[in-house]
Scaffold this motif. Structure first.
Motif, PDB file in Angstrom:
ATOM      1  N   TYR B  36      57.307  36.369  41.535  1.00 51.23           N
ATOM      2  CA  TYR B  36      56.937  37.516  42.353  1.00 51.23           C
ATOM      3  C   TYR B  36      56.720  37.055  43.792  1.00 51.23           C
ATOM      4  O   TYR B  36      56.378  35.910  44.066  1.00 51.23           O
ATOM      5  CB  TYR B  36      55.636  38.151  41.854  1.00 51.23           C
ATOM      6  CG  TYR B  36      55.686  38.749  40.471  1.00 51.23           C
ATOM      7  CD1 TYR B  36      55.413  37.971  39.340  1.00 51.23           C
ATOM      8  CD2 TYR B  36      55.965  40.095  40.285  1.00 51.23           C
ATOM      9  CE1 TYR B  36      55.442  38.521  38.076  1.00 51.23           C
ATOM     10  CE2 TYR B  36      55.981  40.655  39.015  1.00 51.23           C
ATOM     11  CZ  TYR B  36      55.719  39.860  37.925  1.00 51.23           C
ATOM     12  OH  TYR B  36      55.744  40.412  36.671  1.00 51.23           O
ATOM     13  N   GLN B  38      54.571  38.442  47.289  1.00 54.98           N
ATOM     14  CA  GLN B  38      53.575  39.394  47.760  1.00 54.98           C
ATOM     15  C   GLN B  38      53.347  39.185  49.242  1.00 54.98           C
ATOM     16  O   GLN B  38      52.861  38.126  49.669  1.00 54.98           O
ATOM     17  CB  GLN B  38      52.251  39.224  47.002  1.00 54.98           C
ATOM     18  CG  GLN B  38      51.201  40.264  47.364  1.00 54.98           C
ATOM     19  CD  GLN B  38      49.897  40.067  46.609  1.00 54.98           C
ATOM     20  OE1 GLN B  38      49.504  38.943  46.302  1.00 54.98           O
ATOM     21  NE2 GLN B  38      49.210  41.163  46.307  1.00 54.98           N
ATOM     22  N   LYS B  41      48.604  42.256  52.127  1.00 60.19           N
ATOM     23  CA  LYS B  41      48.085  43.601  51.895  1.00 60.19           C
ATOM     24  C   LYS B  41      49.086  44.509  51.186  1.00 60.19           C
ATOM     25  O   LYS B  41      49.002  45.739  51.298  1.00 60.19           O
ATOM     26  CB  LYS B  41      47.618  44.232  53.209  1.00 60.19           C
ATOM     27  CG  LYS B  41      46.520  43.440  53.884  1.00 60.19           C
ATOM     28  CD  LYS B  41      46.056  44.077  55.170  1.00 60.19           C
ATOM     29  CE  LYS B  41      44.973  43.231  55.822  1.00 60.19           C
ATOM     30  NZ  LYS B  41      44.483  43.811  57.097  1.00 60.19           N
ATOM     31  N   GLN B  42      50.028  43.898  50.476  1.00 61.48           N
ATOM     32  CA  GLN B  42      50.981  44.686  49.710  1.00 61.48           C
ATOM     33  C   GLN B  42      50.917  44.305  48.236  1.00 61.48           C
ATOM     34  O   GLN B  42      50.188  43.397  47.841  1.00 61.48           O
ATOM     35  CB  GLN B  42      52.397  44.484  50.261  1.00 61.48           C
ATOM     36  CG  GLN B  42      52.592  45.034  51.658  1.00 61.48           C
ATOM     37  CD  GLN B  42      54.035  44.999  52.098  1.00 61.48           C
ATOM     38  OE1 GLN B  42      54.954  44.960  51.289  1.00 61.48           O
ATOM     39  NE2 GLN B  42      54.247  45.020  53.402  1.00 61.48           N
ATOM     40  N   SER B  43      51.681  45.012  47.452  1.00 67.78           N
ATOM     41  CA  SER B  43      51.687  44.756  46.015  1.00 67.78           C
ATOM     42  C   SER B  43      52.626  43.603  45.680  1.00 67.78           C
ATOM     43  O   SER B  43      53.289  43.039  46.553  1.00 67.78           O
ATOM     44  CB  SER B  43      52.112  46.018  45.281  1.00 67.78           C
ATOM     45  OG  SER B  43      51.980  45.853  43.888  1.00 67.78           O
ATOM     46  N   LEU B  44      52.670  43.247  44.420  1.00 67.14           N
ATOM     47  CA  LEU B  44      53.598  42.225  43.950  1.00 67.14           C
ATOM     48  C   LEU B  44      54.962  42.850  43.714  1.00 67.14           C
ATOM     49  O   LEU B  44      55.075  43.919  43.106  1.00 67.14           O
ATOM     50  CB  LEU B  44      53.110  41.610  42.628  1.00 67.14           C
ATOM     51  CG  LEU B  44      52.060  40.524  42.712  1.00 67.14           C
ATOM     52  CD1 LEU B  44      50.704  41.100  43.070  1.00 67.14           C
ATOM     53  CD2 LEU B  44      51.981  39.754  41.392  1.00 67.14           C
ATOM     54  N   LEU B  46      58.616  41.956  41.986  1.00 64.61           N
ATOM     55  CA  LEU B  46      59.339  41.026  41.133  1.00 64.61           C
ATOM     56  C   LEU B  46      60.620  40.576  41.833  1.00 64.61           C
ATOM     57  O   LEU B  46      61.402  41.407  42.305  1.00 64.61           O
ATOM     58  CB  LEU B  46      59.666  41.687  39.800  1.00 64.61           C
ATOM     59  CG  LEU B  46      60.429  40.840  38.792  1.00 64.61           C
ATOM     60  CD1 LEU B  46      59.586  39.649  38.338  1.00 64.61           C
ATOM     61  CD2 LEU B  46      60.836  41.682  37.587  1.00 64.61           C
ATOM     62  N   PHE B  91      53.339  35.089  49.907  1.00 63.76           N
ATOM     63  CA  PHE B  91      52.589  34.521  48.789  1.00 63.76           C
ATOM     64  C   PHE B  91      53.490  34.658  47.567  1.00 63.76           C
ATOM     65  O   PHE B  91      53.870  35.773  47.200  1.00 63.76           O
ATOM     66  CB  PHE B  91      51.274  35.293  48.615  1.00 63.76           C
ATOM     67  CG  PHE B  91      50.284  34.667  47.676  1.00 63.76           C
ATOM     68  CD1 PHE B  91      49.647  35.419  46.705  1.00 63.76           C
ATOM     69  CD2 PHE B  91      49.952  33.326  47.773  1.00 63.76           C
ATOM     70  CE1 PHE B  91      48.707  34.851  45.847  1.00 63.76           C
ATOM     71  CE2 PHE B  91      49.020  32.743  46.931  1.00 63.76           C
ATOM     72  CZ  PHE B  91      48.401  33.513  45.966  1.00 63.76           C
ATOM     73  N   ILE B  93      54.103  34.086  43.553  1.00 66.64           N
ATOM     74  CA  ILE B  93      53.335  33.943  42.320  1.00 66.64           C
ATOM     75  C   ILE B  93      54.290  33.902  41.135  1.00 66.64           C
ATOM     76  O   ILE B  93      55.207  34.712  41.045  1.00 66.64           O
ATOM     77  CB  ILE B  93      52.355  35.112  42.124  1.00 66.64           C
ATOM     78  CG1 ILE B  93      51.468  35.298  43.361  1.00 66.64           C
ATOM     79  CG2 ILE B  93      51.493  34.901  40.884  1.00 66.64           C
ATOM     80  CD1 ILE B  93      50.572  36.525  43.276  1.00 66.64           C
TER      81      ILE B  93
END
Lengths: 113, 119
Positions: B36, B38, B41-44, B46, B91, B93
């Motif tokens: 993922y 990111q 300040k946003q969502s993950l 895919l 970021f 993940i």
């Protein structure tokens, strides 16, 4: 395409108050997850909801799932400062063997003393 | 149990270099790993799904030649950002599932994330 929306996006509330975060999704799914993310950190699993009507509680947090309405809620009871974080719901895609997750927009929760 | 280790935690490098991020399942066999991205300040979002021993499946809009994914063993997947540029700063993940976890509908187990900064 599965879409997942959360409301509200930002939430600032006083300690001791109650509030509910909503997670709506666009297509049929029977698996929904709630995660917590602290600033600069990865995700911590909170709840796994697997069936219509499922309700799970852990401390001051309670999550529920209504698959017919395609809605999950995360209820916060008597909020404390330690609950300040960003909360994400994530919905599994049946078309991908329920492995692929689509995340909601996230709700940034700030608890004010 | 179900620990996923991601390395490095933070990397800063110059534009044009390639960066490799490792994702290891420490106490289970990860048949499927997910990567993922990111932004702040946003969502993950895919990026790709990888199964051990097969090519990764990339999401629409993700350049497979830029984000190379290798899942050579049941405990290790790597993401290589090739010729990284400032817009790749994010970021990253990883997460993993195993056969038992899938059968028991356990959630994906997430790594601690890698903060990538390209100057």
């Amino acid at each position: 395409e599965l879409k997942v929306e959360q409301n509200p996006l930002f939430l600032s509330m006083q300690e001791g108050k109650n509030y509910t975060i909503y997670c709506n999704y666009s297509t049929t799914s029977d698996r929904l997850y709630w995660y917590r993310q602290d600033p600069g950190k990865s995700l911590e699993s909170l709840f796994v909801l697997l069936s219509n009507g499922a309700v799970k509680q852990e401390g001051r947090l309670m999550a529920s799932l209504d698959t017919k309405a395609r809605l999950s809620t995360l209820h916060i009871t008597a909020a404390v400062h330690d609950l300040s974080a960003t909360y994400f719901c994530a919905v599994a895609s049946p078309n991908f063997g329920n492995e692929k997750l689509t995340f909601g927009t996230g709700t940034r929760l700030t608890i004010i003393p | 149990g179900a620990v996923v280790s991601q390395h490095p935690s933070w990397v800063i490098c110059k534009s044009g270099t390639s960066v490799k991020i490792e994702c290891r399942s420490l106490d289970f066999q990860a048949t499927t790993m997910f990567w993922y991205r990111q932004f702040p300040k946003q969502s993950l979002m895919l990026m790709a799904t990888s199964n051990e021993g097969s090519k990764a499946t990339y999401e629409q809009g993700v350049e497979k030649d830029k984000f190379l994914i290798n899942h050579a063993s049941l405990t290790l997947s790597t993401l290589t950002v090739t010729s990284a540029h400032p817009e790749d700063s994010s970021f990253y993940i990883c997460s993993a599932t195993d056969r038992q976890g899938k059968a028991l509908v356990q959630p994906q187990h997430f790594g601690d994330g890698t903060r990538l900064s390209i100057l």
